[in-house]
Scaffold this motif. Structure first.
Motif, PDB file in Angstrom:
ATOM      1  N   ILE A  86       0.835  -1.203   0.000  1.00 51.24           N
ATOM      2  CA  ILE A  86       0.000   0.000   0.000  1.00 51.24           C
ATOM      3  C   ILE A  86       0.870   1.253   0.000  1.00 51.24           C
ATOM      4  CG2 ILE A  86      -1.701   1.349   1.314  1.00 51.24           C
ATOM      5  CD1 ILE A  86      -2.794  -1.396   2.347  1.00 51.24           C
ATOM      6  N   MET A  87       1.859   1.286   0.886  1.00 48.87           N
ATOM      7  CA  MET A  87       2.717   2.464   0.984  1.00 48.87           C
ATOM      8  C   MET A  87       3.537   2.676  -0.283  1.00 48.87           C
ATOM      9  SD  MET A  87       2.286   4.289   3.663  1.00 48.87           S
ATOM     10  CE  MET A  87       3.736   5.326   3.555  1.00 48.87           C
ATOM     11  N   VAL A  88       4.123   1.626  -0.814  1.00 48.24           N
ATOM     12  CA  VAL A  88       4.942   1.773  -2.017  1.00 48.24           C
ATOM     13  C   VAL A  88       4.086   2.216  -3.192  1.00 48.24           C
ATOM     14  CG1 VAL A  88       6.391   0.545  -3.696  1.00 48.24           C
ATOM     15  CG2 VAL A  88       6.743   0.197  -1.248  1.00 48.24           C
ATOM     16  N   TYR A  89       2.896   1.672  -3.317  1.00 48.85           N
ATOM     17  CA  TYR A  89       2.029   2.083  -4.426  1.00 48.85           C
ATOM     18  C   TYR A  89       1.687   3.572  -4.323  1.00 48.85           C
ATOM     19  CZ  TYR A  89      -1.868   2.646  -7.572  1.00 48.85           C
ATOM     20  OH  TYR A  89      -2.684   3.107  -8.568  1.00 48.85           O
ATOM     21  N   ILE A  90       1.250   3.996  -3.161  1.00 50.56           N
ATOM     22  CA  ILE A  90       0.861   5.402  -2.996  1.00 50.56           C
ATOM     23  C   ILE A  90       2.068   6.323  -3.165  1.00 50.56           C
ATOM     24  CG2 ILE A  90      -0.015   7.117  -1.355  1.00 50.56           C
ATOM     25  CD1 ILE A  90      -1.884   4.885  -0.282  1.00 50.56           C
ATOM     26  N   MET A  91       3.198   5.955  -2.589  1.00 52.68           N
ATOM     27  CA  MET A  91       4.382   6.811  -2.694  1.00 52.68           C
ATOM     28  C   MET A  91       4.955   6.810  -4.110  1.00 52.68           C
ATOM     29  SD  MET A  91       4.474   8.321   0.136  1.00 52.68           S
ATOM     30  CE  MET A  91       5.990   9.223  -0.124  1.00 52.68           C
ATOM     31  N   THR A  92       4.847   5.705  -4.834  1.00 47.72           N
ATOM     32  CA  THR A  92       5.267   5.677  -6.239  1.00 47.72           C
ATOM     33  C   THR A  92       4.384   6.589  -7.065  1.00 47.72           C
ATOM     34  OG1 THR A  92       6.107   3.419  -6.016  1.00 47.72           O
ATOM     35  CG2 THR A  92       5.664   4.196  -8.253  1.00 47.72           C
ATOM     36  N   LEU A  93       3.079   6.526  -6.827  1.00 50.62           N
ATOM     37  CA  LEU A  93       2.146   7.420  -7.507  1.00 50.62           C
ATOM     38  C   LEU A  93       2.498   8.877  -7.216  1.00 50.62           C
ATOM     39  CD1 LEU A  93      -0.467   7.836  -9.166  1.00 50.62           C
ATOM     40  CD2 LEU A  93      -1.728   7.627  -7.009  1.00 50.62           C
ATOM     41  N   TYR A  94       2.702   9.177  -5.955  1.00 49.72           N
ATOM     42  CA  TYR A  94       3.049  10.541  -5.526  1.00 49.72           C
ATOM     43  C   TYR A  94       4.333  11.030  -6.192  1.00 49.72           C
ATOM     44  CZ  TYR A  94       4.830  14.117  -2.245  1.00 49.72           C
ATOM     45  OH  TYR A  94       5.340  15.251  -1.685  1.00 49.72           O
ATOM     46  N   ASN A  95       5.372  10.199  -6.168  1.00 52.79           N
ATOM     47  CA  ASN A  95       6.648  10.611  -6.750  1.00 52.79           C
ATOM     48  C   ASN A  95       6.595  10.713  -8.269  1.00 52.79           C
ATOM     49  OD1 ASN A  95       8.762  11.133  -4.688  1.00 52.79           O
ATOM     50  ND2 ASN A  95       8.029   9.152  -3.961  1.00 52.79           N
ATOM     51  N   ASN A  96       5.853   9.823  -8.920  1.00 45.77           N
ATOM     52  CA  ASN A  96       5.696   9.932 -10.369  1.00 45.77           C
ATOM     53  C   ASN A  96       5.004  11.240 -10.744  1.00 45.77           C
ATOM     54  OD1 ASN A  96       6.912   7.465 -10.790  1.00 45.77           O
ATOM     55  ND2 ASN A  96       5.014   6.364 -11.194  1.00 45.77           N
ATOM     56  N   VAL A  97       3.963  11.584 -10.025  1.00 45.84           N
ATOM     57  CA  VAL A  97       3.247  12.837 -10.288  1.00 45.84           C
ATOM     58  C   VAL A  97       4.160  14.025  -9.982  1.00 45.84           C
ATOM     59  CG1 VAL A  97       1.303  14.279  -9.576  1.00 45.84           C
ATOM     60  CG2 VAL A  97       0.961  11.831  -9.979  1.00 45.84           C
ATOM     61  N   TRP A  98       4.874  13.959  -8.859  1.00 43.85           N
ATOM     62  CA  TRP A  98       5.783  15.047  -8.485  1.00 43.85           C
ATOM     63  C   TRP A  98       6.846  15.264  -9.562  1.00 43.85           C
ATOM     64  CZ3 TRP A  98       5.966  18.297  -4.198  1.00 43.85           C
ATOM     65  CH2 TRP A  98       7.121  19.063  -4.087  1.00 43.85           C
ATOM     66  N   ASN A  99       7.454  14.160 -10.013  1.00 41.14           N
ATOM     67  CA  ASN A  99       8.562  14.261 -10.969  1.00 41.14           C
ATOM     68  C   ASN A  99       8.123  14.654 -12.372  1.00 41.14           C
ATOM     69  OD1 ASN A  99      10.533  13.631  -9.048  1.00 41.14           O
ATOM     70  ND2 ASN A  99      10.297  11.445  -9.401  1.00 41.14           N
ATOM     71  N   THR A 100       6.920  14.247 -12.787  1.00 40.34           N
ATOM     72  CA  THR A 100       6.465  14.540 -14.150  1.00 40.34           C
ATOM     73  C   THR A 100       5.563  15.763 -14.223  1.00 40.34           C
ATOM     74  OG1 THR A 100       4.501  13.116 -13.998  1.00 40.34           O
ATOM     75  CG2 THR A 100       6.567  12.095 -14.794  1.00 40.34           C
ATOM     76  N   GLY A 101       4.905  16.087 -13.122  1.00 39.93           N
ATOM     77  CA  GLY A 101       3.946  17.187 -13.141  1.00 39.93           C
ATOM     78  C   GLY A 101       2.643  16.816 -13.830  1.00 39.93           C
ATOM     79  N   VAL A 102       2.452  15.520 -14.076  1.00 44.86           N
ATOM     80  CA  VAL A 102       1.259  15.042 -14.784  1.00 44.86           C
ATOM     81  C   VAL A 102       0.510  14.065 -13.888  1.00 44.86           C
ATOM     82  CG1 VAL A 102       0.434  13.765 -16.794  1.00 44.86           C
ATOM     83  CG2 VAL A 102       2.412  15.289 -17.017  1.00 44.86           C
ATOM     84  N   PHE A 103      -0.801  14.321 -13.730  1.00 43.42           N
ATOM     85  CA  PHE A 103      -1.643  13.410 -12.954  1.00 43.42           C
ATOM     86  C   PHE A 103      -2.893  13.114 -13.761  1.00 43.42           C
ATOM     87  CE2 PHE A 103      -4.352  12.717  -8.939  1.00 43.42           C
ATOM     88  CZ  PHE A 103      -3.975  11.391  -8.859  1.00 43.42           C
ATOM     89  N   THR A 104      -2.931  11.919 -14.348  1.00 41.88           N
ATOM     90  CA  THR A 104      -4.054  11.486 -15.164  1.00 41.88           C
ATOM     91  C   THR A 104      -4.489  10.104 -14.692  1.00 41.88           C
ATOM     92  OG1 THR A 104      -2.636  10.391 -16.797  1.00 41.88           O
ATOM     93  CG2 THR A 104      -3.130  12.744 -17.168  1.00 41.88           C
ATOM     94  N   ASN A 105      -5.533   9.578 -15.327  1.00 38.21           N
ATOM     95  CA  ASN A 105      -5.950   8.214 -14.993  1.00 38.21           C
ATOM     96  C   ASN A 105      -4.820   7.219 -15.232  1.00 38.21           C
ATOM     97  OD1 ASN A 105      -8.539   8.958 -14.224  1.00 38.21           O
ATOM     98  ND2 ASN A 105      -9.349   8.746 -16.305  1.00 38.21           N
ATOM     99  N   GLY A 106      -3.997   7.460 -16.227  1.00 44.22           N
ATOM    100  CA  GLY A 106      -2.879   6.580 -16.534  1.00 44.22           C
ATOM    101  C   GLY A 106      -1.818   6.564 -15.450  1.00 44.22           C
ATOM    102  N   SER A 107      -1.801   7.584 -14.611  1.00 38.09           N
ATOM    103  CA  SER A 107      -0.817   7.644 -13.520  1.00 38.09           C
ATOM    104  C   SER A 107      -0.968   6.469 -12.570  1.00 38.09           C
ATOM    105  CB  SER A 107      -0.968   8.953 -12.741  1.00 38.09           C
ATOM    106  OG  SER A 107      -0.784  10.064 -13.571  1.00 38.09           O
ATOM    107  N   PHE A 108      -2.203   6.022 -12.366  1.00 37.80           N
ATOM    108  CA  PHE A 108      -2.449   4.904 -11.448  1.00 37.80           C
ATOM    109  C   PHE A 108      -1.830   3.610 -11.977  1.00 37.80           C
ATOM    110  CE2 PHE A 108      -5.818   7.963 -10.563  1.00 37.80           C
ATOM    111  CZ  PHE A 108      -5.689   8.088  -9.193  1.00 37.80           C
ATOM    112  N   LEU A 109      -1.981   3.362 -13.276  1.00 35.44           N
ATOM    113  CA  LEU A 109      -1.393   2.167 -13.881  1.00 35.44           C
ATOM    114  C   LEU A 109       0.128   2.281 -13.954  1.00 35.44           C
ATOM    115  CD1 LEU A 109      -1.773  -0.583 -15.157  1.00 35.44           C
ATOM    116  CD2 LEU A 109      -2.111   0.567 -17.359  1.00 35.44           C
ATOM    117  N   ASN A 110       0.631   3.465 -14.275  1.00 36.71           N
ATOM    118  CA  ASN A 110       2.086   3.662 -14.318  1.00 36.71           C
ATOM    119  C   ASN A 110       2.713   3.368 -12.961  1.00 36.71           C
ATOM    120  OD1 ASN A 110       2.023   4.402 -16.991  1.00 36.71           O
ATOM    121  ND2 ASN A 110       1.990   6.592 -16.573  1.00 36.71           N
ATOM    122  N   ALA A 111       2.076   3.825 -11.887  1.00 36.51           N
ATOM    123  CA  ALA A 111       2.594   3.553 -10.544  1.00 36.51           C
ATOM    124  C   ALA A 111       2.578   2.054 -10.258  1.00 36.51           C
ATOM    125  CB  ALA A 111       1.794   4.307  -9.490  1.00 36.51           C
TER     126      ALA A 111
END
Length: 156
Positions: free
Chosen positions: A18-43
């Protein structure tokens, strides 16, 4: 809560996932500046190496460190939720210290600016990880664990 080694492994895996998934999502969004539905699958697809690292760190290092420091503040006779929160807080402190190392690698690479990059990464992730652990991952993991390992109530 876990009573056997097998249960401890499963509980740690649930919490770490749970923590790694949420933190991966958070860091991916932080690093790319993009938050879309695809962000969940990318994480989800990009979290597995970190999950393995974090699981082993949590199981072998952070859980012991967290309990050591938590029981310097709370007592076994304190209310269970106070003990849980103390352990969770120190788990986040120690896990962020360990998890920030691969975080620096992914975000900046290992450069001569490792220490400033590490401190920035630690602080940025800590402010997200602590509330996520206390209010989302911890309760979700405990509830899922209770569903998986229903225990008969002891007669008083």
């Amino acid at each position: 809560m876990p009573e056997t080694k097998k249960e401890t492994v499963i509980f740690t895996a649930i919490t770490a996932w749970i923590m790694v998934y949420i933190m991966t999502l958070y860091n991916n969004v932080w690093n790319t500046g993009v938050f879309t539905n695809g962000s969940f699958l990318n994480a989800l697809t990009g979290m597995w190496v970190e999950f393995v690292i974090i699981f082993f760190c949590a199981y072998f290092i952070s859980s012991r460190v967290a309990k050591y420091f938590a029981f310097r503040i709370v007592r076994q006779t304190d209310r269970p939720i106070i003990i849980i929160f103390a352990i969770q807080i120190f788990t986040v402190v120690s896990q962020m210290a360990l998890a920030s190392i691969p975080g620096v690698y992914h975000g900046y690479g290992f450069t001569d600016q490792f220490i400033p990059d590490y401190l920035i990464t630690y602080c940025r992730n800590f402010v997200m990880a602590l509330p996520v652990q206390l209010f989302i991952a911890g309760p979700a993991a405990r509830n899922l664990f209770r569903l998986m390992f229903r225990r008969k109530k002891k007669k008083q």
